[in-house]
Motif scaffolding. Structure first.
Motif, PDB file in Angstrom:
ATOM      1  N   ARG A   1      -4.191   8.324  -3.627  1.00  0.00           N
ATOM      2  CA  ARG A   1      -5.230   7.398  -4.072  1.00  0.00           C
ATOM      3  C   ARG A   1      -6.610   7.996  -3.812  1.00  0.00           C
ATOM      4  NH1 ARG A   1      -3.900   2.349  -0.612  1.00  0.00           N
ATOM      5  NH2 ARG A   1      -1.841   3.280  -0.797  1.00  0.00           N
TER       6      ARG A   1
ATOM      7  N   CYS B   1       3.703  11.411  -2.053  1.00  0.00           N
ATOM      8  CA  CYS B   1       3.969  10.305  -2.971  1.00  0.00           C
ATOM      9  C   CYS B   1       2.684   9.953  -3.717  1.00  0.00           C
ATOM     10  CB  CYS B   1       4.454   9.080  -2.189  1.00  0.00           C
ATOM     11  SG  CYS B   1       6.028   9.306  -1.324  1.00  0.00           S
ATOM     12  N   ARG B   2       2.844   9.263  -4.822  1.00  0.00           N
ATOM     13  CA  ARG B   2       1.668   8.888  -5.617  1.00  0.00           C
ATOM     14  C   ARG B   2       0.707   7.997  -4.825  1.00  0.00           C
ATOM     15  NH1 ARG B   2       5.819   8.361  -9.198  1.00  0.00           N
ATOM     16  NH2 ARG B   2       5.878   6.080  -8.923  1.00  0.00           N
ATOM     17  N   TRP B   3       1.271   7.115  -3.966  1.00  0.00           N
ATOM     18  CA  TRP B   3       0.395   6.205  -3.228  1.00  0.00           C
ATOM     19  C   TRP B   3      -0.504   6.964  -2.256  1.00  0.00           C
ATOM     20  CZ3 TRP B   3       0.369   6.129   2.011  1.00  0.00           C
ATOM     21  CH2 TRP B   3       1.506   6.608   2.685  1.00  0.00           C
TER      22      TRP B   3
ATOM     23  N   ASP C   1       0.792  -1.230   0.000  1.00  0.00           N
ATOM     24  CA  ASP C   1       0.000   0.000   0.000  1.00  0.00           C
ATOM     25  C   ASP C   1       0.824   1.279   0.000  1.00  0.00           C
ATOM     26  OD1 ASP C   1      -2.774  -1.189   0.404  1.00  0.00           O
ATOM     27  OD2 ASP C   1      -1.727  -2.037   2.122  1.00  0.00           O
ATOM     28  N   VAL C   2       2.061   1.209   0.459  1.00  0.00           N
ATOM     29  CA  VAL C   2       2.904   2.406   0.494  1.00  0.00           C
ATOM     30  C   VAL C   2       4.186   2.114  -0.279  1.00  0.00           C
ATOM     31  CG1 VAL C   2       1.951   3.053   2.733  1.00  0.00           C
ATOM     32  CG2 VAL C   2       4.117   1.831   2.641  1.00  0.00           C
TER      33      VAL C   2
ATOM     34  N   GLU D   1       7.560   4.307  -2.758  1.00  0.00           N
ATOM     35  CA  GLU D   1       8.271   5.513  -3.192  1.00  0.00           C
ATOM     36  C   GLU D   1       9.202   6.011  -2.084  1.00  0.00           C
ATOM     37  OE1 GLU D   1       5.490   8.144  -5.599  1.00  0.00           O
ATOM     38  OE2 GLU D   1       4.109   6.632  -4.793  1.00  0.00           O
TER      39      GLU D   1
END
Length: 355
Positions: free
Chosen positions: A233, A228-230, A151-152, A154
């Motif tokens: 979401r 970060c991208r994550w 789930d995480v 970067e």
């Protein structure tokens, strides 16, 4: 049971949730040679209830295993942290809801027992994992280190200077990745010293600058200018919702009721907070938590705010509503301890019938 101990005299201890005293009285009877099967079971159940009331979560799994046919067994297992790093039953790492239901129940029962220090201790414990409770609806788990890598990523746990985490939080983030891939000692050390810090790291990731503008919401610790991208979401509204619930959790963490714990030394003859001090601290806490935010986003004050599910005797009015608002789902005190108490009552009833 001895003629000196009338089973009816045990009822006030049970009705007042004095499981520790009840355990001691019954254990004395057993040691005196009056241990019928019902009395021994009542003693064992009272001892279990005492340990649950003490929030002896490290041993919840062992306590549940000792009562394989108890109806409350699964509920207790749900509130514990797994004893093994890769246990298939993830307990409070999978969902914190059962643990918070238990803590809400414990706090109310401690208040009924007129134990102000224990009320403060429990209120403090409830602050420990609130950020993970807020993230649970997004992650699908409560920061379980066995699943976190999915789930995480970067910059999480890296030395990238663009990451808003402090050095201790970067260490925590790295430890979270490896907590369930090593030995039992490393996993236990992670739970003891790092898991609650993982919530602080996740909180910073939730409060990123693409979700909210400066001044929209009250300050509640460090924020992330470079998410970060994550962490992006979902829709922006979903990100703002998570930000709000995490922010509310951190406001509680820095509140007067939690601060009381730091001024209540254990083992000294002074400093134990009075009931009036607790009431004043909770009133100040609630005023802070229920203050409108500039953008109107306080989860406690939204028109469609998630309702709490308090008991009529809620010791800190609004606490269930706070936990529910942070979780994004209705949570109230469970009945685990009272269910164990009912089972003790059945055994005591058998003693009364036999006397």
């Amino acid at each position: 049971m001895s003629a000196l101990l009338d089973a009816a005299l045990l009822r006030p201890l049970l009705d007042g949730h004095w499981y520790d005293a009840l355990s001691a009285v019954l254990d004395a009877e057993v040691r005196a040679g009056h241990g019928t099967p019902d009395l021994i079971r009542a003693r064992d159940l009272a001892t279990a209830a005492k340990r649950v009331l003490d929030l002896d979560a490290e041993d919840f799994g062992a306590i549940a295993a000792a009562f394989p046919r108890a109806e409350w067994r699964d509920e207790l297992n749900g509130a514990c942290f797994p004893a093994e790093p890769r246990s298939p039953e993830r307990g409070a790492l999978g969902s914190l809801v059962p643990l918070y239901e238990l803590m809400l129940e414990v706090l109310d029962l401690r208040a009924l027992r007129h134990e102000p220090l224990q009320v403060v201790v429990t209120a403090h414990l409830m602050a420990e994992y609130l950020p993970q409770l807020a993230w649970e609806s997004t992650l699908g788990h409560a920061g379980d280190p066995l699943r976190l890598r999915e789930d995480v990523g970067e910059r999480w746990g890296s030395d990238d200077p663009a990451c808003a985490h402090s050095s201790p939080l970067r260490t925590t983030a790295r430890r979270a990745f490896h907590a369930c891939s090593g030995d039992l000692a490393g996993y236990t050390a992670y739970l003891d010293r790092f898991h609650s810090r993982q919530g602080t790291a996740l909180a910073i990731c939730a409060m990123h600058h693409l979700a909210t503008e400066a001044g929209e919401r009250p300050d509640a610790g460090d924020t992330c200018p470079n998410p970060c991208r994550w962490a992006l979401r979902g829709t922006r509204e979903e990100q703002r919702d998570l930000d709000a619930r995490v922010r509310l959790a951190l406001l509680y963490e820095e509140s007067p009721i939690v601060a009381l714990r730091h001024h209540a030394p254990v083992g000294h003859f002074f400093g134990v907070p009075s009931t009036s001090e607790i009431s004043a601290a909770w009133l100040a806490t609630w005023e802070r938590l229920a203050t409108p935010w500039p953008d109107g986003g306080n989860p406690l004050l939204l028109p469609d705010a998630v309702p709490g599910r308090p008991d009529d005797t809620e010791a800190l009015p609004g606490l269930s509503a706070l936990v529910s608002a942070v979780a994004g789902r209705t949570i109230g005190p469970g009945r685990l301890l009272r269910d164990i108490g009912l089972e003790i009552g059945h055994s005591i009833g058998s003693l009364e019938g036999a006397s």
